[in-house]
Design an enzyme around this catalytic site. Structure first.
Site, mmCIF file in Angstrom:
data_model
loop_
_atom_site.group_PDB
_atom_site.id
_atom_site.type_symbol
_atom_site.label_atom_id
_atom_site.label_comp_id
_atom_site.label_asym_id
_atom_site.label_seq_id
_atom_site.Cartn_x
_atom_site.Cartn_y
_atom_site.Cartn_z
ATOM 1 N N ARG A 1 0.848 -1.271 -0.147
ATOM 2 C CA ARG A 1 0.012 0.089 0.129
ATOM 3 C C ARG A 1 0.704 1.358 0.023
ATOM 4 O O ARG A 1 1.904 1.096 0.393
ATOM 5 C CB ARG A 1 -0.815 0.004 1.386
ATOM 6 C CG ARG A 1 -1.651 -1.097 1.222
ATOM 7 C CD ARG A 1 -2.504 -1.201 2.821
ATOM 8 N NE ARG A 1 -3.501 -2.377 2.861
ATOM 9 C CZ ARG A 1 -3.171 -3.551 3.473
ATOM 10 N NH1 ARG A 1 -1.953 -3.540 3.912
ATOM 11 N NH2 ARG A 1 -4.018 -4.550 3.656
ATOM 12 N N LYS B 1 -1.656 -2.428 8.110
ATOM 13 C CA LYS B 1 -2.860 -2.025 8.967
ATOM 14 C C LYS B 1 -2.591 -2.637 10.396
ATOM 15 O O LYS B 1 -2.173 -3.776 10.331
ATOM 16 C CB LYS B 1 -3.963 -2.633 8.178
ATOM 17 C CG LYS B 1 -4.241 -1.652 7.021
ATOM 18 C CD LYS B 1 -5.836 -2.052 6.354
ATOM 19 C CE LYS B 1 -6.216 -1.252 5.291
ATOM 20 N NZ LYS B 1 -7.372 -1.498 4.746
ATOM 21 N N HIS C 1 -2.813 2.214 -5.703
ATOM 22 C CA HIS C 1 -3.883 1.052 -5.336
ATOM 23 C C HIS C 1 -3.955 0.198 -6.675
ATOM 24 O O HIS C 1 -4.007 -0.871 -6.464
ATOM 25 C CB HIS C 1 -5.250 1.491 -4.799
ATOM 26 C CG HIS C 1 -5.421 0.621 -3.703
ATOM 27 N ND1 HIS C 1 -4.839 0.203 -2.380
ATOM 28 C CD2 HIS C 1 -6.639 -0.266 -3.489
ATOM 29 C CE1 HIS C 1 -5.460 -0.669 -1.764
ATOM 30 N NE2 HIS C 1 -6.552 -1.074 -2.481
ATOM 31 N N ARG D 1 -1.067 -1.938 -6.768
ATOM 32 C CA ARG D 1 -1.148 -3.162 -5.767
ATOM 33 C C ARG D 1 -2.168 -4.100 -6.462
ATOM 34 O O ARG D 1 -1.878 -5.395 -6.664
ATOM 35 C CB ARG D 1 -1.825 -2.444 -4.636
ATOM 36 C CG ARG D 1 -2.153 -3.609 -3.691
ATOM 37 C CD ARG D 1 -2.494 -3.078 -2.292
ATOM 38 N NE ARG D 1 -3.172 -3.628 -1.344
ATOM 39 C CZ ARG D 1 -2.418 -4.495 -0.299
ATOM 40 N NH1 ARG D 1 -1.193 -4.417 -0.323
ATOM 41 N NH2 ARG D 1 -3.175 -5.074 0.512
ATOM 42 N N HIS E 1 -2.963 -9.372 3.737
ATOM 43 C CA HIS E 1 -4.741 -9.469 4.026
ATOM 44 C C HIS E 1 -4.800 -10.527 5.049
ATOM 45 O O HIS E 1 -4.273 -11.404 5.256
ATOM 46 C CB HIS E 1 -5.375 -10.129 2.756
ATOM 47 C CG HIS E 1 -5.628 -9.077 1.712
ATOM 48 N ND1 HIS E 1 -5.982 -9.639 0.188
ATOM 49 C CD2 HIS E 1 -5.549 -7.708 1.552
ATOM 50 C CE1 HIS E 1 -5.723 -8.398 -0.441
ATOM 51 N NE2 HIS E 1 -5.601 -7.412 0.285
ATOM 52 N N TYR F 1 -9.064 -11.027 -6.470
ATOM 53 C CA TYR F 1 -8.413 -10.992 -7.533
ATOM 54 C C TYR F 1 -8.502 -12.204 -8.728
ATOM 55 O O TYR F 1 -8.249 -11.968 -9.876
ATOM 56 C CB TYR F 1 -6.787 -10.757 -7.166
ATOM 57 C CG TYR F 1 -6.685 -9.713 -6.429
ATOM 58 C CD1 TYR F 1 -6.530 -8.305 -6.891
ATOM 59 C CD2 TYR F 1 -6.372 -9.668 -4.915
ATOM 60 C CE1 TYR F 1 -6.131 -7.066 -6.287
ATOM 61 C CE2 TYR F 1 -6.254 -8.542 -4.285
ATOM 62 C CZ TYR F 1 -6.017 -7.361 -4.839
ATOM 63 O OH TYR F 1 -5.956 -6.138 -4.057
#
Length: 300
Positions: A153, A177, A246, A249, A272, A281
């Protein structure tokens, strides 16, 4: 328990600190919590009225105002997180918001650039103006290479420090995150670009003592908005539109899957927490596969 006006409003500040320091939520998430709960306290200001019925009425009012599904989903998530915290703190006798249903969001498929477009973006010929910028040109090339090589990110890229890169094994330590760390690999092109920046660009720009890998013109850690501008310029140069960090990404993940990478490997690379998030994806890849099939098969 006192039912004084503003009781919930006071508790929201404690909850925000809990979300930030204990749960490790990002500042953007904490601000979203505070914004949503500030709206709630305009309608429900003490815990005696913090009931499932009143929460549903609050959300129903947002629907009547024509709020988007994404807004409703975010508000639901905010009040559910607050409700769980309030229950554990003893403010309420039951986690009432746990029974709220989060509205489903029809998410559009992510923008993905073609591999040759991505190649042009990260390694294409710089403009005369970009070459004249000297160290910034080396920095921009390195940032583009790392974004596409790792799928990180933009906030993770700007958060990198010089010591986070292991050139012996071509690995980068990324803080994602919730302050979760992961290690991601990068290839030889990214290695060459980053080393060129470290050797020939960063020493000219970085302020003494600055540890950030990428810095702006003032020598401090680069701002994510500046990275977005770099990506946009590279996209224009490659003849692509609406490309963001993004998008890089999304493209990295999709191209890995199309090249045969396992879905769980891509999940680990992107950071993730849920495999379900990564599965978007597979839809992108399937869509592209169908397009190629329709164009190539004689009986499509």
């Amino acid at each position: 328990m006192s039912e004084e006006s503003g009781q919930i409003q006071a508790a929201v500040e404690d909850f925000a600190e809990h979300a930030r320091l204990v749960l490790g939520r990002s500042e953007n998430t904490v601000r979203a919590y505070q914004s949503d709960l500030a709206l709630l306290t305009g309608v429900i200001d003490h815990f005696a009225d913090f009931t499932l019925e009143n929460l549903r009425l609050w959300l129903a009012d947002a629907v009547a105002q024509g709020k988007a599904r994404s807004t409703l989903a975010r508000r639901t998530a905010s009040v559910r997180a607050f409700s769980t915290w309030a229950y554990h703190q003893g403010y309420i006798e039951a986690d009432v918001a746990a029974r709220l249903v989060t509205p489903k969001i029809n998410r559009p498929l992510p923008t993905v650039v073609r591999p040759e477009t991505a190649e042009t973006m990260v390694s294409g010929e710089a403009t005369e103006e970009e070459r004249a910028s000297g160290p910034e040109s080396l920095r921009d090339r390195a940032m583009l290479e790392l974004l596409y090589a790792t799928g990180m990110r933009v906030g993770e890229l700007t958060g990198l420090e010089v010591g986070d890169l292991d050139f012996g094994r071509n690995l980068a330590k990324v803080t994602g995150k919730g302050n979760k760390q992961r290690v991601v690999p990068f290839g030889a092109p990214a290695e060459r670009a980053v080393k060129a920046w470290l050797d020939g660009g960063r020493p000219e720009l970085a302020e003494e003592g600055e540890v950030a890998l990428f810095v702006g013109s003032r020598g401090k850690r680069i701002d994510p908005r500046q990275v977005r501008r770099v990506v946009e310029r590279a996209a224009q140069r490659a003849g692509a539109a609406d490309v963001t960090p993004h998008s890089m990404r999304h493209s990295a993940a999709t191209h890995l899957l199309e090249g045969g990478a396992d879905l769980r490997v891509v999940q680990e690379l992107l950071g993730h927490s849920s495999l379900q998030t990564t599965q978007i994806y597979t839809h992108v890849s399937a869509q592209r596969l169908k397009k190629v099939y329709d164009q190539a098969h004689p009986r499509a």
